[in-house]
Design a protein around this motif. Structure first.
Motif, PDB file in Angstrom:
ATOM      1  N   ASN A  71      -6.771  -5.629   7.734  1.00 36.74           N
ATOM      2  CA  ASN A  71      -6.591  -4.677   8.829  1.00 36.74           C
ATOM      3  C   ASN A  71      -6.276  -3.300   8.233  1.00 36.74           C
ATOM      4  O   ASN A  71      -5.224  -3.101   7.630  1.00 36.74           O
ATOM      5  N   TYR A  72      -7.180  -2.338   8.428  1.00 33.07           N
ATOM      6  CA  TYR A  72      -7.041  -1.020   7.808  1.00 33.07           C
ATOM      7  C   TYR A  72      -5.805  -0.279   8.308  1.00 33.07           C
ATOM      8  O   TYR A  72      -5.070   0.298   7.511  1.00 33.07           O
ATOM      9  N   GLU A  73      -5.585  -0.282   9.630  1.00 31.36           N
ATOM     10  CA  GLU A  73      -4.471   0.485  10.193  1.00 31.36           C
ATOM     11  C   GLU A  73      -3.126  -0.031   9.683  1.00 31.36           C
ATOM     12  O   GLU A  73      -2.247   0.749   9.309  1.00 31.36           O
ATOM     13  N   GLU A  74      -2.955  -1.349   9.677  1.00 28.82           N
ATOM     14  CA  GLU A  74      -1.702  -1.925   9.186  1.00 28.82           C
ATOM     15  C   GLU A  74      -1.530  -1.679   7.692  1.00 28.82           C
ATOM     16  O   GLU A  74      -0.430  -1.382   7.229  1.00 28.82           O
ATOM     17  N   ALA A  75      -2.625  -1.788   6.951  1.00 26.81           N
ATOM     18  CA  ALA A  75      -2.570  -1.557   5.505  1.00 26.81           C
ATOM     19  C   ALA A  75      -2.203  -0.105   5.217  1.00 26.81           C
ATOM     20  O   ALA A  75      -1.399   0.175   4.319  1.00 26.81           O
ATOM     21  N   GLN A  76      -2.769   0.812   5.976  1.00 26.75           N
ATOM     22  CA  GLN A  76      -2.471   2.237   5.789  1.00 26.75           C
ATOM     23  C   GLN A  76      -0.993   2.517   6.095  1.00 26.75           C
ATOM     24  O   GLN A  76      -0.326   3.237   5.364  1.00 26.75           O
ATOM     25  N   ALA A  77      -0.485   1.916   7.159  1.00 25.12           N
ATOM     26  CA  ALA A  77       0.916   2.106   7.527  1.00 25.12           C
ATOM     27  C   ALA A  77       1.849   1.545   6.451  1.00 25.12           C
ATOM     28  O   ALA A  77       2.852   2.177   6.089  1.00 25.12           O
ATOM     29  N   ALA A  78       1.514   0.371   5.923  1.00 27.80           N
ATOM     30  CA  ALA A  78       2.337  -0.232   4.875  1.00 27.80           C
ATOM     31  C   ALA A  78       2.281   0.607   3.603  1.00 27.80           C
ATOM     32  O   ALA A  78       3.300   0.782   2.918  1.00 27.80           O
ATOM     33  N   PHE A  79       1.117   1.148   3.293  1.00 28.15           N
ATOM     34  CA  PHE A  79       0.979   2.015   2.117  1.00 28.15           C
ATOM     35  C   PHE A  79       1.811   3.283   2.290  1.00 28.15           C
ATOM     36  O   PHE A  79       2.517   3.699   1.369  1.00 28.15           O
ATOM     37  N   GLN A  80       1.755   3.868   3.476  1.00 32.50           N
ATOM     38  CA  GLN A  80       2.527   5.088   3.742  1.00 32.50           C
ATOM     39  C   GLN A  80       4.035   4.832   3.647  1.00 32.50           C
ATOM     40  O   GLN A  80       4.806   5.723   3.308  1.00 32.50           O
ATOM     41  N   ALA A  81       4.464   3.613   3.971  1.00 36.81           N
ATOM     42  CA  ALA A  81       5.877   3.262   3.861  1.00 36.81           C
ATOM     43  C   ALA A  81       6.265   3.028   2.404  1.00 36.81           C
ATOM     44  O   ALA A  81       7.401   3.320   1.999  1.00 36.81           O
ATOM     45  N   ALA A  82       5.335   2.518   1.599  1.00 39.34           N
ATOM     46  CA  ALA A  82       5.637   2.189   0.205  1.00 39.34           C
ATOM     47  C   ALA A  82       5.716   3.424  -0.680  1.00 39.34           C
ATOM     48  O   ALA A  82       6.519   3.464  -1.625  1.00 39.34           O
ATOM     49  N   VAL A  83       4.912   4.444  -0.389  1.00 43.52           N
ATOM     50  CA  VAL A  83       4.846   5.626  -1.261  1.00 43.52           C
ATOM     51  C   VAL A  83       6.195   6.323  -1.423  1.00 43.52           C
ATOM     52  O   VAL A  83       6.616   6.581  -2.555  1.00 43.52           O
ATOM     53  N   PRO A  84       6.929   6.637  -0.355  1.00 47.39           N
ATOM     54  CA  PRO A  84       8.235   7.284  -0.557  1.00 47.39           C
ATOM     55  C   PRO A  84       9.224   6.408  -1.311  1.00 47.39           C
ATOM     56  O   PRO A  84      10.048   6.923  -2.077  1.00 47.39           O
ATOM     57  N   ALA A  85       9.148   5.098  -1.116  1.00 48.94           N
ATOM     58  CA  ALA A  85      10.049   4.197  -1.819  1.00 48.94           C
ATOM     59  C   ALA A  85       9.771   4.227  -3.318  1.00 48.94           C
ATOM     60  O   ALA A  85      10.703   4.279  -4.134  1.00 48.94           O
ATOM     61  N   VAL A  86       8.496   4.225  -3.677  1.00 49.95           N
ATOM     62  CA  VAL A  86       8.116   4.279  -5.091  1.00 49.95           C
ATOM     63  C   VAL A  86       8.543   5.614  -5.693  1.00 49.95           C
ATOM     64  O   VAL A  86       9.115   5.663  -6.789  1.00 49.95           O
ATOM     65  N   ASP A  87       8.286   6.704  -4.978  1.00 45.04           N
ATOM     66  CA  ASP A  87       8.667   8.028  -5.473  1.00 45.04           C
ATOM     67  C   ASP A  87      10.173   8.147  -5.652  1.00 45.04           C
ATOM     68  O   ASP A  87      10.654   8.764  -6.609  1.00 45.04           O
ATOM     69  N   SER A  88      10.921   7.558  -4.747  1.00 42.84           N
ATOM     70  CA  SER A  88      12.369   7.599  -4.821  1.00 42.84           C
ATOM     71  C   SER A  88      12.871   6.889  -6.079  1.00 42.84           C
ATOM     72  O   SER A  88      13.808   7.352  -6.732  1.00 42.84           O
ATOM     73  N   MET A  89      12.229   5.784  -6.439  1.00 41.61           N
ATOM     74  CA  MET A  89      12.634   5.047  -7.635  1.00 41.61           C
ATOM     75  C   MET A  89      12.344   5.848  -8.899  1.00 41.61           C
ATOM     76  O   MET A  89      13.066   5.738  -9.891  1.00 41.61           O
ATOM     77  N   VAL A  90      11.301   6.674  -8.863  1.00 36.47           N
ATOM     78  CA  VAL A  90      11.008   7.540 -10.010  1.00 36.47           C
ATOM     79  C   VAL A  90      12.124   8.566 -10.168  1.00 36.47           C
ATOM     80  O   VAL A  90      12.630   8.798 -11.270  1.00 36.47           O
ATOM     81  N   ASN A  91      12.537   9.164  -9.067  1.00 36.19           N
ATOM     82  CA  ASN A  91      13.588  10.172  -9.119  1.00 36.19           C
ATOM     83  C   ASN A  91      14.914   9.587  -9.595  1.00 36.19           C
ATOM     84  O   ASN A  91      15.721  10.278 -10.203  1.00 36.19           O
ATOM     85  N   LYS A  92      15.138   8.308  -9.309  1.00 37.12           N
ATOM     86  CA  LYS A  92      16.379   7.659  -9.728  1.00 37.12           C
ATOM     87  C   LYS A  92      16.290   7.092 -11.138  1.00 37.12           C
ATOM     88  O   LYS A  92      17.262   6.545 -11.653  1.00 37.12           O
TER      89      LYS A  92
END
Length: 88
Positions: free
Chosen positions: A43-64
């Motif tokens: 499902n593209y829409e759900e996958a896109q939403a999950a990806f959009q949620a994952a990106v800030p979490a990944v970026d936050s771990m880089v900053n930490k």
């Protein structure tokens, strides 16, 4: 084993930090797994939403300092490529 009071304190601090970092690492892995599962469902829409949620979490771990910068970029790039492949 730590003997002096300062080395005992340092050992306590390191253990506390290790547990916190492990928790943070686990959290970001969960976001990645959720995105991967949505991609696998097709499902593209759900996958896109999950990806959009994952990106800030990944970026936050880089900053930490929990994830290396290049590893985070690789994770985001691969997820994004798989999401875009769903749309095509």
């Amino acid at each position: 084993m730590a003997n002096s009071p300062s080395s005992k304190k340092r050992a306590r601090q390191q253990e506390k930090r290790r547990q916190h970092n492990a928790s943070q690492r686990s959290m970001v892995r969960t976001y990645i797994k959720k995105a991967t599962a949505k991609i696998a469902s097709g499902n593209y829409e759900e996958a896109q939403a999950a990806f959009q949620a994952a990106v800030p979490a990944v970026d936050s771990m880089v900053n930490k300092g929990i994830l290396p910068k290049n590893r985070a970029a690789r994770i985001k790039s691969r997820l994004n490529a798989r999401v875009k492949a769903l749309k095509a």
